[in-house]
Design a protein around this motif. Structure first.
Motif, PDB file in Angstrom:
ATOM      1  N   CYS A 318      35.138  30.894  45.344  1.00  0.00           N
ATOM      2  CA  CYS A 318      36.047  31.925  44.821  1.00  0.00           C
ATOM      3  C   CYS A 318      36.491  32.908  45.897  1.00  0.00           C
ATOM      4  CB  CYS A 318      35.376  32.672  43.656  1.00  0.00           C
ATOM      5  SG  CYS A 318      35.347  31.663  42.145  1.00  0.00           S
ATOM      6  N   ALA A 319      36.156  32.609  47.143  1.00  0.00           N
ATOM      7  CA  ALA A 319      36.628  33.474  48.234  1.00  0.00           C
ATOM      8  C   ALA A 319      38.150  33.389  48.295  1.00  0.00           C
ATOM      9  CB  ALA A 319      36.017  33.011  49.555  1.00  0.00           C
ATOM     10  N   GLN A 327      44.614  34.594  38.029  1.00  0.00           N
ATOM     11  CA  GLN A 327      44.069  35.940  37.783  1.00  0.00           C
ATOM     12  C   GLN A 327      42.583  36.066  38.156  1.00  0.00           C
ATOM     13  OE1 GLN A 327      45.033  37.279  33.799  1.00  0.00           O
ATOM     14  NE2 GLN A 327      47.244  37.330  34.230  1.00  0.00           N
ATOM     15  N   VAL A 328      41.696  35.333  37.453  1.00  0.00           N
ATOM     16  CA  VAL A 328      40.256  35.490  37.676  1.00  0.00           C
ATOM     17  C   VAL A 328      39.624  34.141  38.084  1.00  0.00           C
ATOM     18  CG1 VAL A 328      38.052  36.173  36.646  1.00  0.00           C
ATOM     19  CG2 VAL A 328      40.172  37.352  35.976  1.00  0.00           C
ATOM     20  N   CYS A 329      38.803  34.152  39.178  1.00  0.00           N
ATOM     21  CA  CYS A 329      38.050  32.955  39.593  1.00  0.00           C
ATOM     22  C   CYS A 329      36.590  33.176  39.225  1.00  0.00           C
ATOM     23  CB  CYS A 329      38.201  32.747  41.108  1.00  0.00           C
ATOM     24  SG  CYS A 329      37.186  31.395  41.743  1.00  0.00           S
ATOM     25  N   THR A 337      35.911  27.897  37.928  1.00  0.00           N
ATOM     26  CA  THR A 337      36.877  27.797  36.817  1.00  0.00           C
ATOM     27  C   THR A 337      37.736  29.049  36.831  1.00  0.00           C
ATOM     28  OG1 THR A 337      35.256  28.782  35.325  1.00  0.00           O
ATOM     29  CG2 THR A 337      35.391  26.374  35.343  1.00  0.00           C
ATOM     30  N   CYS A 338      38.920  28.926  36.258  1.00  0.00           N
ATOM     31  CA  CYS A 338      39.826  30.089  36.204  1.00  0.00           C
ATOM     32  C   CYS A 338      39.722  30.782  34.835  1.00  0.00           C
ATOM     33  CB  CYS A 338      41.270  29.636  36.437  1.00  0.00           C
ATOM     34  SG  CYS A 338      41.516  28.894  38.067  1.00  0.00           S
ATOM     35  N   ASP A 339      39.986  32.054  34.827  1.00  0.00           N
ATOM     36  CA  ASP A 339      39.992  32.846  33.584  1.00  0.00           C
ATOM     37  C   ASP A 339      41.127  33.866  33.681  1.00  0.00           C
ATOM     38  OD1 ASP A 339      39.265  33.677  31.126  1.00  0.00           O
ATOM     39  OD2 ASP A 339      37.214  34.325  31.677  1.00  0.00           O
ATOM     40  N   THR A 352      46.951  29.060  35.376  1.00  0.00           N
ATOM     41  CA  THR A 352      47.824  30.230  35.143  1.00  0.00           C
ATOM     42  C   THR A 352      47.541  30.850  33.772  1.00  0.00           C
ATOM     43  OG1 THR A 352      49.530  28.767  34.265  1.00  0.00           O
ATOM     44  CG2 THR A 352      49.623  29.259  36.632  1.00  0.00           C
ATOM     45  N   CYS A 353      48.059  32.062  33.579  1.00  0.00           N
ATOM     46  CA  CYS A 353      47.785  32.847  32.364  1.00  0.00           C
ATOM     47  C   CYS A 353      49.105  33.289  31.689  1.00  0.00           C
ATOM     48  CB  CYS A 353      46.964  34.090  32.725  1.00  0.00           C
ATOM     49  SG  CYS A 353      45.387  33.707  33.510  1.00  0.00           S
TER      50      CYS A 353
END
Length: 354
Positions: A318-319, A327-329, A337-339, A352-353
């Motif tokens: 997640c670096a 948005q969030v790793c 995973t992405c959030d 994407t969000c």
């Protein structure tokens, strides 16, 4: 000292004791053998002597390995008994090849270059085929002297003896004068051999040269300017060896070795690359990469190679710049995973969000 310092020999006497040799004549043969032994430089490292007795059968009275002193030989000779019937000279020579001129029975190895000599003493005509047997003995490097007495067949003597015949065929009228041959053989075997006298000062090899001598060296050595001593040749000099990779000088000889990561083949000259990535051969923590006789280490995806070039550390997936979340790793061991922020929902692309 009547014994000459003759060149070392492996000497076999083959004596005829067929019925035509009367007992008192056979005793004269035994005296001849004893006197011959007196003239020789007998010993384990000098001349070795064997005696064979034959008629219709052949008896090895003693082989080359049994006695190394004159007294024991002469004592054994004094007890030899005649065998009486028949004259199987060919069989006797064949038996000498098969049973006496063997290393087990005391003949020295061919590499020692000790002459093999047979002296056949007979008063008759062979009753078997001596020609082919004698020829094969001579081919095998055995020098044959033929001594004929009284009724001996001269043609047979010439057939079995070595060339030149005038130096290898002897004849005496009776057993009573056979002792005269002792001095003949003494001259033959006692040719001035300066090397055998032990008076020379060669460091390694002495080569007789008429009444003089020359020094020589073992293989892998070269004679120094003083013509006596020897120096080891550099067997690893270019063009002198057959090593594929590394030549190691070894006291006048050499051995071959291989670079790290290679192993010496059975021919002891060439090298084959080892599989350094085989289990137990390397010290990589995760991945071993072969590289023509060497290897390097690598890591599984999500890990990075440490400065020691062997071990691996997990990468922070997640670096910044390592992931593709909008948005969030969220780190999950070696993966991520992405959030999305509150009020957003993750799209089906999982990145994407909305």
């Amino acid at each position: 000292d009547t014994a000459c310092k003759n060149r070392p020999l492996d000497l076999v006497f083959i004596i005829d004791s067929s019925r035509s040799v009367r007992p008192e004549e056979f005793e004269k043969v035994k005296i001849f053998l004893s006197k011959m032994i007196d003239t020789l430089d007998v010993g384990e490292k000098t001349t070795r002597v064997a005696v064979m007795n034959y008629a219709s059968t052949v008896k090895v009275e003693f082989p080359l390995r049994t006695y190394f002193d004159k007294a024991s030989m002469k004592e054994a000779i004094s007890h030899i008994e005649p065998l009486s019937a028949g004259t199987m000279t060919g069989l006797a020579i064949q038996t000498a090849m098969d049973e006496v001129f063997t290393e087990e029975m005391g003949t020295r190895p061919a590499t020692f270059n000790i002459p093999k000599v047979v002296i056949v003493v007979t008063d008759g005509r062979p009753q078997d085929q001596v020609q082919d047997v004698a020829a094969s003995a001579r081919t095998a490097g055995i020098e044959i002297y033929a001594v004929g007495v009284d009724r001996a067949d001269m043609q047979s003597l010439r057939i079995m003896a070595s060339e030149p015949l005038d130096e290898h065929v002897f004849y005496v009228e009776t057993y009573g004068v056979i002792e005269k041959l002792t001095s003949k053989f003494r001259e033959t075997f006692c040719a001035a051999n300066v090397c055998a006298l032990g008076t020379q000062d060669c460091e390694q090899v002495c080569v007789s040269n008429g009444g003089s001598y020359l020094c020589d060296c073992y293989e892998g050595y070269t004679l120094n300017p003083d013509k006596r001593t020897c120096s080891a040749v550099d067997m690893c000099a270019p063009g002198r060896h057959e090593c594929d990779q590394i030549c190691v000088s070894n006291n006048g000889s050499y051995v071959c070795e291989c670079y790290e990561g290679y192993t010496l083949n059975p021919d002891k000259k060439t090298c084959s690359a080892m599989n350094l990535c085989a289990p137990g051969r390397h010290d990589c923590a995760q991945v071993c990469l072969r590289n023509d006789g060497s290897y390097s280490c690598d890591c599984f995806e999500g890990y990075t190679l440490n400065p020691d070039k062997k071990t691996c550390s997990a990468v922070d997936m997640c670096a910044p710049g390592r992931h593709d979340c909008e948005q969030v790793c969220v780190r999950d061991d070696l993966f991520y995973t992405c959030d999305c922020y509150q009020g957003y929902t993750l799209n089906p692309d999982k990145k994407t969000c909305s």
